[in-house]
Each structure stands twice: as structure tokens, then as C-alpha cells.
Design a protein around this motif. Structure first.
Motif, mmCIF file in Angstrom:
data_model
loop_
_atom_site.group_PDB
_atom_site.id
_atom_site.type_symbol
_atom_site.label_atom_id
_atom_site.label_comp_id
_atom_site.label_asym_id
_atom_site.label_seq_id
_atom_site.Cartn_x
_atom_site.Cartn_y
_atom_site.Cartn_z
ATOM 1 N N MET A 193 0.830 -1.198 0.000
ATOM 2 C CA MET A 193 0.000 0.000 0.000
ATOM 3 C C MET A 193 0.869 1.254 0.000
ATOM 4 O O MET A 193 0.558 2.238 -0.694
ATOM 5 N N SER B 2 2.010 1.810 -3.466
ATOM 6 C CA SER B 2 0.951 2.265 -4.371
ATOM 7 C C SER B 2 0.605 3.730 -4.153
ATOM 8 O O SER B 2 0.152 4.407 -5.080
ATOM 9 N N GLU B 3 0.825 4.233 -2.926
ATOM 10 C CA GLU B 3 0.528 5.631 -2.623
ATOM 11 C C GLU B 3 1.745 6.532 -2.773
ATOM 12 O O GLU B 3 1.612 7.757 -2.772
ATOM 13 N N SER C 183 -1.985 -3.652 -5.296
ATOM 14 C CA SER C 183 -1.201 -2.489 -4.855
ATOM 15 C C SER C 183 0.123 -2.409 -5.594
ATOM 16 O O SER C 183 0.549 -1.323 -6.006
ATOM 17 N N THR D 232 -0.539 -1.292 -9.144
ATOM 18 C CA THR D 232 -0.827 0.144 -9.179
ATOM 19 C C THR D 232 0.449 0.957 -9.084
ATOM 20 O O THR D 232 0.638 1.954 -9.799
ATOM 21 N N ALA E 18 -8.638 -1.314 -7.984
ATOM 22 C CA ALA E 18 -7.245 -1.204 -8.422
ATOM 23 C C ALA E 18 -7.138 -1.356 -9.937
ATOM 24 O O ALA E 18 -6.384 -0.635 -10.598
#
Length: 323
Positions: free
Chosen positions: A78, A81-82, A111, A114, A140
């Protein structure tokens, strides 16, 4: 340990990953050994704060009393992905999972994929998704497809339809990628497949296909599709109509432009300024004074101040001045 975990979780919810790491470090220095729950809560704080470097460093620290599980790797995924500028490190996370003998789930794969897309590693993203052992996270997939659409990477976006062939949102993003990539034939093919096999396309998908035909100068296909829509129980809107006018105007099909503008008026659809501009130019070139004036009046209702300028031009003493 529950008290420490609660504090870390509170900071995680507020996306204050630095404070969460400070609490974790204080726990470790106090002589108490963190457990897996506390460890994962700290990783989750880094994940929510997009602090992927710190999350990855913490994950790779030697641990004596427990081993990371799939939730641990999911929190780091995560963060990737961010985060920004993740490069190839995100693929290394999957290697870490393999070495730890932890199987990635759909959350981890989504994730990681992405993060790959945001780093323009399209092929890596598709390989990660294809290797996922579970159902895909549709959200996603939509993010990935939208990113591919923005980059006009329609061929890669098309690969996603093999993973989730019945998702309208995903198919809409793929059609949008075809539109931006000027692949109108592929867009038309996808629309035909949706009408035949489902899911039923929405207005966004139909308008994207019409726009793809317009940008590809495939005005006969755009016109045929536009006229066929009512037979499919689909009422064309003003966006669809303007796309077809643009297609005909770009192909210099002046009769088609003027006819479409008349059809729009009868259907109570207001053409935009671009469509009216095509019509005005064609009417002026063909010497169709009444049509030109009517379209100018329509344009004046949209453009503030245009009516005043037109009236000024008509009443100017220099307009009919003899030389």
C-alpha cells in the motif's frame, strides 16, 4: 503491548507515520519485544502515509519472535501504491515475499501493480496482475486502466479486459485509452462486444467510442453508430451529437455537418461552440446566408458579448462604405 499498539494505530489513522515509528522504536528500546500485531500496525501507518522507504526498511529488519505475514507485505505494498518514485523496488517486494514463503494475495498484487503503473512500468503491472492467485480488486484495476488511458496505452489496457471481461468501469477506461490512442477500430469492436455479450455500455462508453471515431476521421462509422443508437434503446445526448458533428466537420463533409445541426435542433440538443463553428464556416463557404445567420444567432446565445459584436458589425457606418 496492547497499549503501544493502540497508540500506533491512532497515529496510523491520522497518517502520522513518523509518530507511529517513534512509538515503535520506543517500544523496542524499552526491552519489550513487539508482536506481529504491533509490527503490522506500524507498517500500516507507513502505508497510509506513503512512506514506502521506511516501510520497506522496517519490513527487512531482522525479527526474532515472529515472521511477517501477508498483512505485513500488504501494508508495504500500500505504501508503494501511494508513494512516488518507487522505481523497481516495488518488484523487489514480491521477491521478498517469495523468500519469506508468503503467498501474495489480491490486495498485494493490486497495490504492487498500481505502483508499477504510476512508475510507467506497464508490463510489470500486467505480469503482476496475471500472476495473482485470487480475484482482482476491481478498484485497483480501474486505477490501472485509467492510468493507461491517460497515457493512451490502449494495447496494454486491452490486456486488462482478459482479467475482468464483464466490468463496465474497466471497459470504459479501456475504450477511453483507445480514444486517446486514436484506435477507433478497437473501440468500435469493444462496443460491439459489449452490446452482444454484455455488460451493457453506458453513455460514457458510447461517447468515448464516438469521440474515437471523430478523432480518427472515421466520420461514416461515427454517423452510422449515432443513427443506430435509438434502435439499441439508447438515446444519444449532446456530447454524442457534438462528437459526430466534429467527425463530419473534420472530414469536410459540409452537408453532413449542417444536417446534423438541424437534427440536433429538432431533438432539442444544443450544439457546442466547436460544432457551431464548423456549421458557420461551411454555411459561409457555400453561400448559405440564412443558415449562417441562424447558426450565428445560436452561437451568440452561448458566447457572452458576441451578440453585441454582431450588432456592432451590422450597424457600423464603415461596413457598407463605398471605396
Amino acid at each position: 503491548r496492547s497499549r503501544w499498539t493502540a497508540r500506533i494505530t491512532t497515529f496510523a489513522r491520522a497518517k502520522q507515520w513518523q509518530q507511529a515509528l517513534a512509538v515503535y522504536a520506543k517500544l523496542c528500546s524499552s526491552g519489550l519485544q513487539p508482536n506481529l500485531i504491533t509490527f503490522n500496525a506500524t507498517l500500516a501507518a507507513c502505508g497510509r502515509g506513503a512512506a514506502w522507504q521506511r516501510a520497506l526498511a522496517l519490513l527487512r529488519q531482522p525479527l526474532a519472535s515472529f515472521r511477517p505475514d501477508v498483512k505485513s507485505f500488504g501494508a508495504v505494498a500500500m505504501a508503494f501504491s501511494e508513494g512516488k518514485n518507487v522505481g523497481t523496488d516495488v518488484i523487489g517486494l514480491l521477491r521478498d515475499m517469495s523468500e519469506a514463503r508468503v503467498a501474495p494475495d489480491a490486495v498485494v498484487c493490486s497495490s504492487v501493480a498500481t505502483a508499477c503503473v504510476r512508475s510507467a512500468a506497464w508490463q510489470d503491472a500486467l505480469r503482476v496482475l496475471a500472476a495473482s492467485p485470487e480475484d482482482f480488486d476491481l478498484v485497483a484495476l480501474g486505477v490501472i486502466a485509467s492510468a493507461l488511458a491517460r497515457g493512451a496505452r490502449w494495447a496494454e489496457a486491452l490486456e486488462l479486459t482478459r482479467l475482468q471481461p464483464d466490468a463496465t468501469v474497466l471497459l470504459g477506461a479501456v475504450v477511453s485509452a483507445c480514444e486517446k490512442g486514436h484506435s477507433w477500430e478497437t473501440a468500435l469492436g469493444l462496443l460491439a462486444d459489449m452490446w452482444r455479450d454484455g455488460p451493457e455500455p453506458d453513455g460514457i462508453v458510447v461517447n468515448s467510442v464516438l469521440s474515437a471515431c471523430s478523432k480518427g476521421l472515421a466520420w461514416p462509422w461515427a454517423l452510422s453508430l449515432f443513427h443506430a443508437l435509438p434502435g439499441w434503446r439508447f438515446q444519444p445526448d449532446v456530447v454524442a451529437a457534438n462528437s459526430v458533428v466534429l467527425a463530419a466537420g473534420s472530414a469536410r463533409q459540409w452537408e453532413g455537418v449542417l444536417q446534423l445541426l438541424e437534427d440536433m435542433e429538432r431533438a432539442d440538443l444544443a450544439p457546442d461552440s466547436t460544432s457551431l463553428g464548423f456549421g458557420i464556416a461551411e454555411a459561409e463557404q457555400r453561400g448559405l446566408k440564412e443558415s449562417e445567420q441562424h447558426l450565428l444567432d445560436c452561437l451568440a446565445r452561448q458566447v457572452i458579448g458576441l451578440r453585441f459584436l454582431l450588432n456592432q458589425g451590422t450597424s457600423s457606418p464603415h461596413r457598407n462604405k463605398k471605396k
